[in-house]
Design a protein around this motif. Sequence first.
Motif, PDB file in Angstrom:
ATOM      1  N   ARG A 186       0.835  -1.188   0.000  1.00  0.00           N
ATOM      2  CA  ARG A 186       0.000   0.000   0.000  1.00  0.00           C
ATOM      3  C   ARG A 186       0.876   1.246   0.000  1.00  0.00           C
ATOM      4  NH1 ARG A 186      -4.956  -0.346   2.476  1.00  0.00           N
ATOM      5  NH2 ARG A 186      -4.464   1.366   3.883  1.00  0.00           N
ATOM      6  N   GLU A 187       0.366   2.320  -0.599  1.00  0.00           N
ATOM      7  CA  GLU A 187       1.071   3.595  -0.573  1.00  0.00           C
ATOM      8  C   GLU A 187       1.048   4.152   0.841  1.00  0.00           C
ATOM      9  OE1 GLU A 187       0.853   8.023  -2.709  1.00  0.00           O
ATOM     10  OE2 GLU A 187      -0.537   6.413  -3.291  1.00  0.00           O
ATOM     11  N   ILE A 188       2.192   4.640   1.316  1.00  0.00           N
ATOM     12  CA  ILE A 188       2.216   5.220   2.650  1.00  0.00           C
ATOM     13  C   ILE A 188       1.598   6.615   2.618  1.00  0.00           C
ATOM     14  CG2 ILE A 188       4.227   3.857   3.301  1.00  0.00           C
ATOM     15  CD1 ILE A 188       5.888   6.424   3.082  1.00  0.00           C
ATOM     16  N   GLY A 189       1.183   7.090   3.785  1.00  0.00           N
ATOM     17  CA  GLY A 189       0.481   8.358   3.864  1.00  0.00           C
ATOM     18  C   GLY A 189       1.413   9.532   4.109  1.00  0.00           C
ATOM     19  N   PRO A 190       0.861  10.681   4.499  1.00  0.00           N
ATOM     20  CA  PRO A 190       1.660  11.884   4.756  1.00  0.00           C
ATOM     21  C   PRO A 190       2.704  11.641   5.844  1.00  0.00           C
ATOM     22  CG  PRO A 190      -0.681  12.393   4.684  1.00  0.00           C
ATOM     23  CD  PRO A 190      -0.576  10.906   4.707  1.00  0.00           C
ATOM     24  N   GLN A 191       3.837  12.323   5.694  1.00  0.00           N
ATOM     25  CA  GLN A 191       4.961  12.110   6.597  1.00  0.00           C
ATOM     26  C   GLN A 191       5.324  13.394   7.343  1.00  0.00           C
ATOM     27  OE1 GLN A 191       6.136   8.889   6.868  1.00  0.00           O
ATOM     28  NE2 GLN A 191       4.263   8.719   5.655  1.00  0.00           N
ATOM     29  N   PRO A 192       5.929  13.255   8.526  1.00  0.00           N
ATOM     30  CA  PRO A 192       6.358  14.452   9.251  1.00  0.00           C
ATOM     31  C   PRO A 192       7.547  15.112   8.543  1.00  0.00           C
ATOM     32  CG  PRO A 192       7.153  12.478  10.348  1.00  0.00           C
ATOM     33  CD  PRO A 192       6.243  12.018   9.248  1.00  0.00           C
ATOM     34  N   ASP A 193       7.687  16.398   8.729  1.00  0.00           N
ATOM     35  CA  ASP A 193       8.846  17.135   8.255  1.00  0.00           C
ATOM     36  C   ASP A 193       9.371  17.922   9.445  1.00  0.00           C
ATOM     37  OD1 ASP A 193      10.710  18.856   7.186  1.00  0.00           O
ATOM     38  OD2 ASP A 193       9.515  19.406   5.437  1.00  0.00           O
ATOM     39  N   PHE A 194      10.469  17.445  10.026  1.00  0.00           N
ATOM     40  CA  PHE A 194      11.005  18.046  11.241  1.00  0.00           C
ATOM     41  C   PHE A 194      11.797  19.320  10.969  1.00  0.00           C
ATOM     42  CE2 PHE A 194      10.309  13.592  12.380  1.00  0.00           C
ATOM     43  CZ  PHE A 194       9.597  13.736  13.565  1.00  0.00           C
ATOM     44  N   THR A 195      11.781  19.783   9.724  1.00  0.00           N
ATOM     45  CA  THR A 195      12.440  21.042   9.386  1.00  0.00           C
ATOM     46  C   THR A 195      11.432  22.157   9.122  1.00  0.00           C
ATOM     47  OG1 THR A 195      12.495  20.687   6.969  1.00  0.00           O
ATOM     48  CG2 THR A 195      14.266  19.704   8.280  1.00  0.00           C
ATOM     49  N   SER A 196      10.146  21.868   9.216  1.00  0.00           N
ATOM     50  CA  SER A 196       9.116  22.832   8.835  1.00  0.00           C
ATOM     51  C   SER A 196       8.084  23.010   9.944  1.00  0.00           C
ATOM     52  CB  SER A 196       8.410  22.352   7.557  1.00  0.00           C
ATOM     53  OG  SER A 196       7.313  23.187   7.244  1.00  0.00           O
ATOM     54  N   ALA A 197       7.576  24.226  10.073  1.00  0.00           N
ATOM     55  CA  ALA A 197       6.478  24.506  11.005  1.00  0.00           C
ATOM     56  C   ALA A 197       5.128  24.466  10.304  1.00  0.00           C
ATOM     57  CB  ALA A 197       6.678  25.870  11.655  1.00  0.00           C
ATOM     58  N   ASP A 198       5.116  24.072   9.026  1.00  0.00           N
ATOM     59  CA  ASP A 198       3.866  23.933   8.277  1.00  0.00           C
ATOM     60  C   ASP A 198       3.375  22.504   8.436  1.00  0.00           C
ATOM     61  OD1 ASP A 198       1.719  24.201   6.583  1.00  0.00           O
ATOM     62  OD2 ASP A 198       2.906  24.119   4.739  1.00  0.00           O
ATOM     63  N   LEU A 199       2.497  22.296   9.411  1.00  0.00           N
ATOM     64  CA  LEU A 199       2.010  20.953   9.723  1.00  0.00           C
ATOM     65  C   LEU A 199       0.716  20.716   8.943  1.00  0.00           C
ATOM     66  CD1 LEU A 199       2.721  20.806  13.568  1.00  0.00           C
ATOM     67  CD2 LEU A 199       4.270  20.476  11.629  1.00  0.00           C
ATOM     68  N   ARG A 200       0.887  20.166   7.766  1.00  0.00           N
ATOM     69  CA  ARG A 200      -0.225  19.984   6.845  1.00  0.00           C
ATOM     70  C   ARG A 200      -0.042  18.653   6.120  1.00  0.00           C
ATOM     71  NH1 ARG A 200      -3.528  23.647   4.072  1.00  0.00           N
ATOM     72  NH2 ARG A 200      -2.437  25.285   5.193  1.00  0.00           N
ATOM     73  N   GLY A 201      -1.134  17.908   5.948  1.00  0.00           N
ATOM     74  CA  GLY A 201      -1.059  16.641   5.237  1.00  0.00           C
ATOM     75  C   GLY A 201      -2.332  16.369   4.467  1.00  0.00           C
ATOM     76  N   GLU A 202      -2.227  15.467   3.511  1.00  0.00           N
ATOM     77  CA  GLU A 202      -3.378  15.124   2.689  1.00  0.00           C
ATOM     78  C   GLU A 202      -3.309  13.648   2.345  1.00  0.00           C
ATOM     79  OE1 GLU A 202      -4.293  16.172  -1.775  1.00  0.00           O
ATOM     80  OE2 GLU A 202      -4.846  17.897  -0.510  1.00  0.00           O
ATOM     81  N   THR A 203      -4.449  12.977   2.360  1.00  0.00           N
ATOM     82  CA  THR A 203      -4.501  11.581   1.969  1.00  0.00           C
ATOM     83  C   THR A 203      -5.852  11.307   1.327  1.00  0.00           C
ATOM     84  OG1 THR A 203      -4.062   9.315   2.741  1.00  0.00           O
ATOM     85  CG2 THR A 203      -5.482  10.674   4.139  1.00  0.00           C
ATOM     86  N   VAL A 204      -5.907  10.242   0.549  1.00  0.00           N
ATOM     87  CA  VAL A 204      -7.159   9.812  -0.073  1.00  0.00           C
ATOM     88  C   VAL A 204      -7.552   8.491   0.557  1.00  0.00           C
ATOM     89  CG1 VAL A 204      -8.298   9.085  -2.192  1.00  0.00           C
ATOM     90  CG2 VAL A 204      -6.710  11.022  -2.222  1.00  0.00           C
TER      91      VAL A 204
END
Length: 283
Positions: free
Chosen positions: A136-154
């Motif tokens: 299965r395709e994995i979902g949104p991942q954390p980015d520990f370099t950014s303060a933009d906490l945004r994700g999208e999945t279907v």
Amino acid sequence: MTDPMILRVRLAAPVKEVRHALTDAAAMRVWLAEHAESDLPGRYAFWGRRTPEGDAPHQRPLHADDHTLRFAWLLDGVETTTEITLTEESQDTTVLTLSQTHFDFQDVITGASIRGVLQTFWSVALSNLADYLEGREIGPQPDFTSADLRGETVIDAPAGQVFDSLIDSDKASDWFGFPVGIEPHVGGRFAMGGLDADPSPAKIIDLVPGKAMSVDWGPAGIVTWELEDSGGKTRLTFVQSGFDTAKPPYAAWGGWLSGIAALRRYHENPGSHRFWLPAEPAA
């Protein structure tokens, strides 16, 4: 030092396949980290934006065999130890146990050390590993370099069903794997542990039936889910905002990412979202 944090999961793959996914650099770059190198017993490392303090590799292998992987990981100036063991449950299923030293829940609350993200970092990683092993395709991942906490999945389910599982206490508790009490109206409580157990619950500040919900978590910010129909599937966008951008709540964000992975599994492969096992095996 506190006792090691322990996570246990049931994976739908034989031990040999799980071990390969854990130690093959190409596989690791899918489910674990942006960058990875593995040439055991001498080299095992991962780094990048998806890894806390991922500016460079900070891991050092300590032991590896067909059922065990143990490595040191320098975080916030302290050498922690991660150990992963694999146990055959059946011909096609493996129980993975992960032990992580130097995790203190107070660091989650205070943000005093990046080690506070370890529990949710590994929760996301193991969710990814389960999806990877099932193709299965994995979902949104954390980015520990950014303060933009945004994700999208279907999610392969109608938007109405997905929304219902976000606002119904029993369903949310099921997919999240932890009791959640929800009063589904503006001003209602959103309580981790249940309505009777959380003395300081979050508050629902916006709710559009079938389309959106926003929950105010105080200093950790506001979490918003937005749902859009996409050809019978649901495009889910979720955002955490309103926090001190100098101290992004990465630990909480990782927990939501792990939860969203479970939500998708709950709808697309019922029963598989329960791959988490008690930290200690039954006697």
